[in-house]
Structure formats: C-alpha cells, structure tokens
Design a protein around this motif. Structure first.
Motif, PDB file in Angstrom:
ATOM      1  N   ILE A 351      -9.215  -1.937  -1.696  1.00 18.42           N
ATOM      2  CA  ILE A 351      -8.204  -1.122  -1.032  1.00 18.42           C
ATOM      3  C   ILE A 351      -6.877  -1.862  -0.885  1.00 18.42           C
ATOM      4  CG2 ILE A 351      -9.955   0.123   0.270  1.00 18.42           C
ATOM      5  CD1 ILE A 351      -9.081  -1.505   2.753  1.00 18.42           C
ATOM      6  N   VAL A 352      -5.800  -1.105  -0.877  1.00 21.89           N
ATOM      7  CA  VAL A 352      -4.500  -1.619  -0.438  1.00 21.89           C
ATOM      8  C   VAL A 352      -4.356  -1.082   0.989  1.00 21.89           C
ATOM      9  CG1 VAL A 352      -2.024  -1.690  -0.870  1.00 21.89           C
ATOM     10  CG2 VAL A 352      -3.621  -1.475  -2.783  1.00 21.89           C
ATOM     11  N   PRO A 353      -4.639  -1.922   1.984  1.00 26.43           N
ATOM     12  CA  PRO A 353      -4.894  -1.409   3.333  1.00 26.43           C
ATOM     13  C   PRO A 353      -3.733  -0.631   3.951  1.00 26.43           C
ATOM     14  CG  PRO A 353      -4.753  -3.813   3.321  1.00 26.43           C
ATOM     15  CD  PRO A 353      -4.805  -3.370   1.906  1.00 26.43           C
ATOM     16  N   GLU A 354      -2.505  -1.035   3.632  1.00 31.63           N
ATOM     17  CA  GLU A 354      -1.358  -0.370   4.266  1.00 31.63           C
ATOM     18  C   GLU A 354      -1.052   0.983   3.620  1.00 31.63           C
ATOM     19  OE1 GLU A 354       0.665  -1.096   6.910  1.00 31.63           O
ATOM     20  OE2 GLU A 354      -0.868  -2.581   7.369  1.00 31.63           O
ATOM     21  N   TRP A 355      -1.738   1.292   2.540  1.00 33.57           N
ATOM     22  CA  TRP A 355      -1.412   2.505   1.805  1.00 33.57           C
ATOM     23  C   TRP A 355      -2.275   3.688   2.231  1.00 33.57           C
ATOM     24  CZ3 TRP A 355      -0.446   1.481  -4.115  1.00 33.57           C
ATOM     25  CH2 TRP A 355       0.889   1.115  -4.279  1.00 33.57           C
ATOM     26  N   SER A 356      -1.780   4.839   1.917  1.00 37.77           N
ATOM     27  CA  SER A 356      -2.504   6.062   2.240  1.00 37.77           C
ATOM     28  C   SER A 356      -3.655   6.276   1.266  1.00 37.77           C
ATOM     29  CB  SER A 356      -1.555   7.257   2.155  1.00 37.77           C
ATOM     30  OG  SER A 356      -1.127   7.417   0.823  1.00 37.77           O
ATOM     31  N   VAL A 357      -4.501   7.218   1.613  1.00 40.49           N
ATOM     32  CA  VAL A 357      -5.585   7.634   0.721  1.00 40.49           C
ATOM     33  C   VAL A 357      -5.004   8.042  -0.631  1.00 40.49           C
ATOM     34  CG1 VAL A 357      -7.291   9.438   0.332  1.00 40.49           C
ATOM     35  CG2 VAL A 357      -7.116   8.338   2.577  1.00 40.49           C
ATOM     36  N   ARG A 358      -3.918   8.822  -0.594  1.00 40.93           N
ATOM     37  CA  ARG A 358      -3.322   9.294  -1.839  1.00 40.93           C
ATOM     38  C   ARG A 358      -2.902   8.127  -2.732  1.00 40.93           C
ATOM     39  NH1 ARG A 358       2.003   9.498  -2.763  1.00 40.93           N
ATOM     40  NH2 ARG A 358       2.444   9.456  -0.544  1.00 40.93           N
ATOM     41  N   GLU A 359      -2.181   7.181  -2.156  1.00 45.54           N
ATOM     42  CA  GLU A 359      -1.671   6.093  -2.984  1.00 45.54           C
ATOM     43  C   GLU A 359      -2.789   5.194  -3.489  1.00 45.54           C
ATOM     44  OE1 GLU A 359       2.682   4.927  -1.833  1.00 45.54           O
ATOM     45  OE2 GLU A 359       1.448   5.020  -0.034  1.00 45.54           O
ATOM     46  N   ASN A 360      -3.802   4.987  -2.657  1.00 49.57           N
ATOM     47  CA  ASN A 360      -4.932   4.186  -3.101  1.00 49.57           C
ATOM     48  C   ASN A 360      -5.688   4.872  -4.227  1.00 49.57           C
ATOM     49  OD1 ASN A 360      -5.759   1.547  -1.729  1.00 49.57           O
ATOM     50  ND2 ASN A 360      -4.965   2.751  -0.024  1.00 49.57           N
ATOM     51  N   MET A 361      -5.859   6.171  -4.079  1.00 50.34           N
ATOM     52  CA  MET A 361      -6.661   6.894  -5.062  1.00 50.34           C
ATOM     53  C   MET A 361      -5.980   6.923  -6.419  1.00 50.34           C
ATOM     54  SD  MET A 361      -8.246  10.713  -4.734  1.00 50.34           S
ATOM     55  CE  MET A 361      -8.955  10.527  -3.116  1.00 50.34           C
ATOM     56  N   THR A 362      -4.659   7.017  -6.431  1.00 50.24           N
ATOM     57  CA  THR A 362      -3.953   7.212  -7.695  1.00 50.24           C
ATOM     58  C   THR A 362      -3.417   5.904  -8.284  1.00 50.24           C
ATOM     59  OG1 THR A 362      -1.934   7.692  -6.459  1.00 50.24           O
ATOM     60  CG2 THR A 362      -3.264   9.557  -7.133  1.00 50.24           C
ATOM     61  N   LEU A 363      -3.764   4.783  -7.653  1.00 50.16           N
ATOM     62  CA  LEU A 363      -3.172   3.501  -8.080  1.00 50.16           C
ATOM     63  C   LEU A 363      -3.372   3.208  -9.562  1.00 50.16           C
ATOM     64  CD1 LEU A 363      -1.798   0.829  -7.387  1.00 50.16           C
ATOM     65  CD2 LEU A 363      -4.016  -0.076  -6.735  1.00 50.16           C
ATOM     66  N   ALA A 364      -4.580   3.425 -10.055  1.00 51.50           N
ATOM     67  CA  ALA A 364      -4.856   3.054 -11.444  1.00 51.50           C
ATOM     68  C   ALA A 364      -4.371   4.113 -12.422  1.00 51.50           C
ATOM     69  CB  ALA A 364      -6.350   2.806 -11.637  1.00 51.50           C
ATOM     70  N   ALA A 365      -4.065   5.297 -11.898  1.00 57.48           N
ATOM     71  CA  ALA A 365      -3.731   6.407 -12.781  1.00 57.48           C
ATOM     72  C   ALA A 365      -2.232   6.689 -12.850  1.00 57.48           C
ATOM     73  CB  ALA A 365      -4.466   7.680 -12.324  1.00 57.48           C
ATOM     74  N   LEU A 366      -1.415   5.872 -12.146  1.00 55.13           N
ATOM     75  CA  LEU A 366       0.009   6.188 -12.009  1.00 55.13           C
ATOM     76  C   LEU A 366       0.710   6.540 -13.328  1.00 55.13           C
ATOM     77  CD1 LEU A 366       1.446   3.866  -9.239  1.00 55.13           C
ATOM     78  CD2 LEU A 366       0.953   6.303  -9.148  1.00 55.13           C
ATOM     79  N   PRO A 367       0.519   5.742 -14.393  1.00 56.68           N
ATOM     80  CA  PRO A 367       1.256   6.056 -15.617  1.00 56.68           C
ATOM     81  C   PRO A 367       1.010   7.483 -16.119  1.00 56.68           C
ATOM     82  CG  PRO A 367       0.314   3.873 -15.757  1.00 56.68           C
ATOM     83  CD  PRO A 367      -0.239   4.496 -14.511  1.00 56.68           C
ATOM     84  N   ALA A 368      -0.158   8.035 -15.803  1.00 59.75           N
ATOM     85  CA  ALA A 368      -0.448   9.394 -16.284  1.00 59.75           C
ATOM     86  C   ALA A 368       0.099  10.454 -15.334  1.00 59.75           C
ATOM     87  CB  ALA A 368      -1.960   9.566 -16.448  1.00 59.75           C
ATOM     88  N   LEU A 369       0.607  10.025 -14.203  1.00 60.05           N
ATOM     89  CA  LEU A 369       1.027  10.990 -13.182  1.00 60.05           C
ATOM     90  C   LEU A 369       2.537  11.016 -13.021  1.00 60.05           C
ATOM     91  CD1 LEU A 369      -1.656  10.156 -10.454  1.00 60.05           C
ATOM     92  CD2 LEU A 369      -1.730  11.915 -12.208  1.00 60.05           C
ATOM     93  N   THR A 370       3.244  10.847 -14.126  1.00 60.85           N
ATOM     94  CA  THR A 370       4.698  10.774 -14.007  1.00 60.85           C
ATOM     95  C   THR A 370       5.373  11.883 -14.796  1.00 60.85           C
ATOM     96  OG1 THR A 370       4.705   9.278 -15.882  1.00 60.85           O
ATOM     97  CG2 THR A 370       4.752   8.282 -13.700  1.00 60.85           C
ATOM     98  N   ASN A 371       6.588  12.196 -14.366  1.00 64.13           N
ATOM     99  CA  ASN A 371       7.486  13.012 -15.164  1.00 64.13           C
ATOM    100  C   ASN A 371       8.666  12.132 -15.525  1.00 64.13           C
ATOM    101  OD1 ASN A 371       5.978  15.373 -14.888  1.00 64.13           O
ATOM    102  ND2 ASN A 371       6.901  15.800 -12.890  1.00 64.13           N
TER     103      ASN A 371
END
Lengths: 504, 323
Positions: A351-371
């Motif tokens: 976990i990245v403790p200071e981050w939200s559920v959303r940010e933790n969940m999408t951490l590895a997938a970020l490149p696919a979640l961009t415009n």
C-alpha cells in the motif's frame, strides 16, 4: 471488594467522521480472567481496545473500573490507573538493558541520580514473579523476540497493571515460546490480573482464554464462556451465519481442485538460480491452474516469486510465458508480459498509505488510464467502482485513505490493483496472511473464480490447510530447491510436512 | 486486525480536494500576513509593491517548485544554489553566440548536472543530502572557474535582459509571467500526469512503486533533473535582471529558503505528500516577510530571527493532528 467486575464497559459508542465504529458495545472483565475479543476485520476490536486504554475518547456509553466510573483521556491516564496495552510491535530500546526498558521514564532515583541497584533488584523481582529467567542487566537487543515480548509484558506488570491488553502476542513467537507466554499469563491470572487477549488463532483462544466476546461490524454480538463453545459455533457468531449454512457450503467454499487445462504450460521456469537462495528451480504452471507452493521460512518460496516477477535479478535461468521467453530485468518487464505479483508484505511493499483506495488500486494501471498523457479520473472511477463491488471492498468510498481500512480490505484493494490489468498469470505470496476469517474465505473463493476464468495462479502460503484445499498441484521448496511436487491424491498436509522436513 | 490497532486513524477521511489543497494553516498565515501589512506597513497595499514582491520571489519560487518534486519523492536537493550560479556563468560567458544559444546551453548543463544528482542517488543508493551537498560545494567552484575565478561579468544583451527586466504591455514583468506559467505547469504535472503520480508513489512507498512496475530510478533522475532545470531558469532570470553574472553570489543559501517554502506550504519531508499550491503560498510568505521588514526599516538581523519564528509557527499549525 465488591462484586463489581474489574472492568465494565457499557453501551460504548464511537464514531469516526460519521462512520459508526462502535455501536452499543458491552464488555465485562473479571479479576483473574483471560477474555478474548474476536471478530472480522472492521468488527471494532481495535477501536474498543483503544477506547479502553485511553487512546480514543468514546462518544457514548459508560465505563466502570473497579466499580467506579472512569474516563481515560490519554493512554498515560489509563496506565496510571492500571490499564496497560502491550502491542505486537513492541516499542522498546534495543541498546538498553532489560531493567532500563522496564523502568523507562520512571527510573528509581536516589540523590537525583538513577538508583541502578534498586532498578535491577526490582526488575529482577518482577521477572521472577512471572517465572522468567531473564537477566535484568542483559541488553535487550541480545535477547530473542520472545524474551523481548515478555519484557514488554513485564514492563506492564511493573507499572502495576490490573488489566493487560495483549494484541496478537504470539504473532512472532515459535510454538515453544508460546508455551512460555501461556505460563506468564497463568501466573498473572493467579495474581488477579485481568487480561484482554486478541488473536486470530483459535487454538490459542481455546488454550488460554476463559471467555470470548464477539464483535461484528462495530456491534456487540455475544459474550460466551469458551468451555463448551464449539469452534464452528464461534465462527458462525463471527460471520453472522447460521450453522446449517456453513455445513452445507464448508467454512471456506474453497474446495474445488483445478486441473491444468492445456498441454502447453502457461508459465515455465527453467533452472532459476540465484546464489544459494535459489538453485535450479524449474516449474510449470498451466492455464486455470492453482499451483500451490509450500516451504518453511527461508526455503526460497518468496525468492521464486520475486525472480519470476523480475524483482530480483537471477544468476541464470529462464522464464517463459505462453512459450515466449521473457527478459526479466525489472517488474515492469514482467507486468508488461502479463504477470502480476501480490507481495507478502502488504505494508512495506503494497500500500501507499497516504493515498486513497482509488489511487492505490490504479497505481499499476496508470498508463492505460490516460487521455493524451493526462490521468483520467473517470477511467479510474470506473475501475474503482467495478472492483469495489466485485471484491466487496468495505470503504466509505474510493476516496477513503487506504490506511484507514482493515487488513482484509487493503488486501482486496491490492488484488484489484492487479486484476484491473487483466493479467495472465498471478503470483500470490501469502494472500490471506493476517486477515480475518471472513475476508480470507472471500479472497480464497475469488482466487478459485479467477482460475476458473483461465488465469494461472501461483499461490505461496504457509498455511497448509489453504494449500491443500486450494491447489491442484503443490510444489514444496526446501533450501532453495524444489523438494517435491505433489498432485492428486498425494496432496495432504502430511506429505507436505514430510517434504519440508526431509534432509538431503 | 493486529495492524489496525497500531494504525493511526484519521479523523477526517480524505477528499480528493484535501489531497491537493495546501494546508489551511499556510493559506491563513499568508492572508494574515498580507492584512497585517496592509494595515501596518505604509505603501504596502500598492500595485507596484505587489509587482515588486512577485518579481523578487521568482527565483525562490522556481527553485522551491523543483524542490517540491524532489521532496515528494522523499529526497532533498541542496545543490540548487550552485546550479543557479553555473547557469548564470555559462550563459554570461557564451552570450557572444547569441542570447538564446547561451541560455539553452546554460539550461542543458544544469539539467544534466541535476540528472547526475539523481543518477548517483538512485543507482548507487547514496543519500540525497550527501550527493547534493557535494554538488553544492563543487558546483560553486565550477561556476567560479567558468567565470574566470568568480569575477563579476557585466553584459549588455537586450534579448537576454528581456527575461529579467522587461514587462509585457508595460505592466506585466516577464519573470512574473514565466513564474505563472511554470506554477501552472507544475500543478498540472504533479496532479494529473503519470509522471506526477509516480513521483508521489515513489515517495509514499518506494517498494510498492517498484513492484507496481514504476521505474523508481528513472523517476528520481527526472525529478532531480527537473529541479536542476528550474534552478537554471531561476539563475537566468536573476542574472538577466541584474545585468551581470556574479557566480560567487548568485543563489547563495537559496536552497534553505526553498526548503522552508516547501515545508511551510505543507509538503511532507518524508515524501508521499506534496502540494505545489502550498509551496507557492510558502514562498510568498517568505518573500512578504522579507519585503515588509525592509519597508518598515527593521534590521536584517532581526528580520532573520522573526522569519524563523514565523516558519516554525506555520509548520506548527500544520503538524499532523493526532486523533
């Protein structure tokens, strides 16, 4: 003395920013009683303990200590009254002596200086009374973990504790050391100390506790004497299920065995070698298969996972996925190829403790979640909603900080971090460690479902039951090598233990 | 369950706004400071004065923004002042090739030195404070060598001086414009781009970031390179405004102001939590203190002590609240 119990908590209520953590909870502790507190993650055990020991202030209800109403505003106040918590990760000074640790902050003084003789003498007495043969002059860091844990308890006792709260006191102890702890607990009991005992392990509860109080979702469920309470009934109380349901489905719903579906394996390793930690490890795992991996601590089981994932460089050896050899210089290479890895250490590597559920969940997938290089909140939310529902993640919303969630829910978020990338092969290192029994069953059935959908799974676990129930094949690691491969009817806890224990 | 007990429980669950917003302590302090000066300091509430404050704060602001990215990864960059000096010296000695080639050369050099910082820190696992302290010391020497032993190099080059002295439409000084653009870009990068999210992830939990496929080394190298680039821009603007390069003085102790501005703004020194808007507020607080003390004729030596007290107070306001 009156007939009043040592501690009586009545209709305790605690609310965090609108979320009710404790609602109308009762808890009573008698003198000389060992009282266990159980419940799934998020049941409210930790909150109740913190209210009891002054770390939190309650929002409602009453608390009586030796018959008198009390209101501990800080842990210090509670300690001064004799309510002391001993936490699992002990806060002690490694380079100071046993006696210094026990009397930290309240050293006996003489002419304004520390009265060393008196301190050693008194520390020695407390230790002897607990039946501990530990030299008060020994440097703490030179003692083993079990002894340190006993010192933490002895410190509580020397503080004059009438109530000791032990939070997972056995989590880092060996079997023999656990016996030592039990002896200490028995002595404290004889002296009339009340003990609140928290543990996930049922064996311990039945071995050492008199009563159990069950909490669920912040509510008081029941207080029962443990003698005569069947384990299955206790599980039912914790999960809020009827016994008949459990018997029909089995406690974990984790019994199906998957056979490899394809002739060609999904993942293959060949002679993975890394120093002395890994020696010529060759594995094959198929689509839709749950390959179990057993082994004692240091046997190389985690090292296999890290090597396959590219987290540690190997000296030699090959990994291929779907017949294609992978170059594994970094986790990124493995991830791109479709491999996912859930680490055994949720806190340090998950976990990245200071981050939200959303940010933790999408951490590895970020490149696919961009415009156009900009991270899209809408795409993130889509994933968060989908997986919060699918995995039953209990959080007030995707924006809640992950460190506020229970261990089981944190683990589900981390699983979702990988599942949202649609991996082909999933490596799970101790997926249910430190997780309560409810979330554990849910995660196990999820693993089953994923395998059904065609995912390959490598599941490392130190719980033999989990391996035996969940795996279609089991590889047993020993001294960095594959010691045995068990399949079909050969799979049993006995055969695993035998393979672990054999000497070369 | 076990860890749930040792976990701190935040009273207020995070909204996405709270993640990005500067801590309210800093914002409140800035408002108070401005109001107090409007009342107490003659001529403070004057457009020229505000413009002056913004021009003066530009170098610190730019350096502090780079520092915010560095600190977000859990690092620190002490070398920024020396990088300003190097940029200043490189530009001054190469102005004969034209203003823009000279500026470009200066920025390329300091960006590479920043990347070098990041390379040492990430690849060889040397502590950031040590690496950048070494570059702080060496860099000042290099800057003086470039400028012939640390001589003042005056110049007259309108294209270069434009970036420090001119105003657009006669009212908007170029440094302010540059600063505004960079602030906007920085907010956007940290908040919305993959790089920005990776920066925070690396600071928040480096192991988790690595196992999630983030190239931690590359992220760190980029962060220090960015810090170098922004220090370079700061050095160029400062030099252009002065009309001379003074390699032995440019950027002296600016790293301390930049760190103070970042921390006052609410970025955590431990990494994993960063706010560009907070840093902007922090830098403004520092500059307004300095300017208002000057305007009130308070001695510089007193000003330093009072500035320190205000820093401590604002940081105190923002300390993590326990339950």
């Amino acid at each position: 003395m009156t007939n009043e119990p040592l501690l009586r908590m009545q209709s305790i209520r605690k609310v965090f920013s609108g979320v009710v953590a404790l609602d109308d909870v009762n808890f009573t502790l008698e003198r000389g009683e060992v009282h266990s507190l159980v419940g799934e993650n998020g049941a409210g055990k930790s909150t109740l303990i913190k209210v009891m020991t002054g770390a939190y202030n309650r929002d409602g209800g009453e608390m009586f200590f030796e018959g008198k109403p009390v209101n501990f505003r800080t842990p210090e106040e509670a300690q001064n009254s004799g309510v002391v918590a001993v936490y699992q990760e002990v806060n002690l000074l490694m380079f100071r002596t046993v006696a210094e640790n026990m009397f930290l902050g309240r050293e006996p003084r003489r002419f304004g200086l520390i009265d060393w003789n008196k301190m050693y003498r008194e520390a020695g007495e407390v230790l002897r009374n607990l039946g501990l043969q530990i030299d008060p002059k020994a440097v703490l860091g030179s003692l083993n973990i079990a002894s340190r844990q006993m010192i933490a308890i002895a410190r509580g006792v020397s503080l004059g504790a009438k109530i000791l709260v032990l939070d997972e006191p056995t989590s880092s102890l060996t079997e023999r050391e656990v016996g030592l702890l039990y002896d200490v607990i028995r002595r404290l009991k004889e002296q009339g100390t009340g003990i609140v005992y928290i543990s996930h392990r049922f064996d311990e509860l039945y071995a050492v506790c008199d009563k159990v109080t069950v909490l669920r979702d912040g509510k008081f469920i029941a207080t029962r004497p443990l003698a005569g309470l069947e384990r299955i009934d206790l599980v039912c109380l914790m999960l809020g299920k009827q016994r008949e349901d459990l018997e029909r489905k089995g406690a974990t719903a984790f019994g199906e065995h998957h056979e490899a579906q394809a002739v060609q394996p999904l993942l293959e390793t060949e002679n993975l070698t890394r120093g002395r930690r890994l020696r010529n490890v060759s594995l094959r795992a198929g689509r839709g298969e749950i390959l179990g991996m057993a082994g004692l601590l240091g046997s190389g089981r985690t090292e296999v996972a890290r090597a396959v994932f590219g987290a540690d460089a190997v000296d030699r050896g090959k990994v291929s996925l779907e017949g294609k050899p992978l170059k594994l210089n970094s986790p990124n290479d493995a991830i791109k190829a479709g491999i996912a890895f859930l680490s055994e250490d949720r806190k340090a590597e998950g976990i990245v403790p200071e981050w939200s559920v959303r940010e933790n969940m999408t951490l590895a997938a970020l490149p696919a979640l961009t415009n156009l290089g900009v991270v899209s909140r809408a795409k993130q939310n889509e994933i968060v909603e989908k997986f919060m529902r699918r995995l039953g993640i209990k959080a007030s919303s995707g924006e809640q900080k992950i460190r506020e969630l229970s261990g089981g829910n944190q683990q589900k978020v981390l699983l979702a971090r990988w599942l949202c990338k649609n991996p082909k092969f999933l490596i799970l290192d101790e997926p249910t460690r430190g997780i309560d029994i409810g979330a554990k069953g849910e995660i196990q059935s999820l693993i089953n479902e994923l395998a059904d959908e065609g995912l390959g799974v490598l599941m490392i676990s130190s719980e033999l039951e989990e391996l035996v129930e969940g795996s279609s094949r089991i590889v047993v690691m020993r001294d960095g090598e594959c010691a045995a491969e068990l399949r079909g009817a050969d799979i049993s806890q006995d055969s695993i233990i035998n393979a672990m224990a054999e000497t070369n | 369950m076990a860890e749930a007990i040792t976990q701190p429980m935040a009273k207020r669950s995070a909204s996405s706004f709270a993640d990005y917003a500067p801590t309210y302590g800093a914002a409140a302090a800035l408002v108070l400071l401005i109001l107090a000066n409007v009342v107490l300091t003659p001529n403070f509430a004057d457009v020229d004065n505000f413009r002056n404050i913004l021009v003066q704060v530009t170098p610190t602001m730019l350096v502090a923004i780079g520092m915010t990215f560095v600190i977000a990864t859990g690092g620190i960059d002490l070398s920024v002042g020396s990088l300003m000096a190097i940029a200043s010296a490189v530009a001054a000695v190469s102005l004969d090739y034209g203003a823009y080639p000279a500026m470009l050369a200066a920025l390329v050099v300091v960006t590479l030195i920043g990347a070098f910082n990041g390379w040492l820190i990430s690849t060889f696992k040397i502590q950031p404070i040590i690496v950048t302290l070494a570059i702080l010391i060496a860099g000042r020497g290099v800057a003086q060598v470039i400028s012939n032993g640390g001589q003042l190099i005056p110049f007259s080059n309108p294209s270069f001086e434009f970036w420090g002295k001119d105003s657009l439409f006669g009212i908007l000084p170029v440094p302010i414009l540059v600063m505004a653009v960079i602030i906007g870009l920085a907010i956007f990068i940290l908040r919305a781009t993959i790089f920005g999210r990776h920066v925070i992830a690396v600071g928040g939990n480096e192991n988790a970031a690595r196992l999630s496929g983030i190239s931690v080394n590359r992220t760190k190298i980029m962060v220090y390179a960015l810090s170098g680039l922004l220090a370079g821009i700061a050095g160029l603007i400062y030099t252009a405004r002065l009309g001379a390069s003074d390699a032995s003085q440019v950027g002296q102790t600016i790293e301390l102001d930049a760190i103070a501005a970042t921390v006052v703004g609410g970025t955590a020194l431990t990494g994993g939590r960063a706010t560009v808007i907070g840093t902007v507020i922090g830098a403004l607080i520092m500059q307004i203190i300095t300017t208002s003390f000057n305007m009130n004729g308070i001695k510089f030596s007193y000003a330093l002590v009072i500035k320190a007290a205000i820093i401590l107070f604002v940081v105190y306001l923002q300390r993590p609240k326990s339950h």
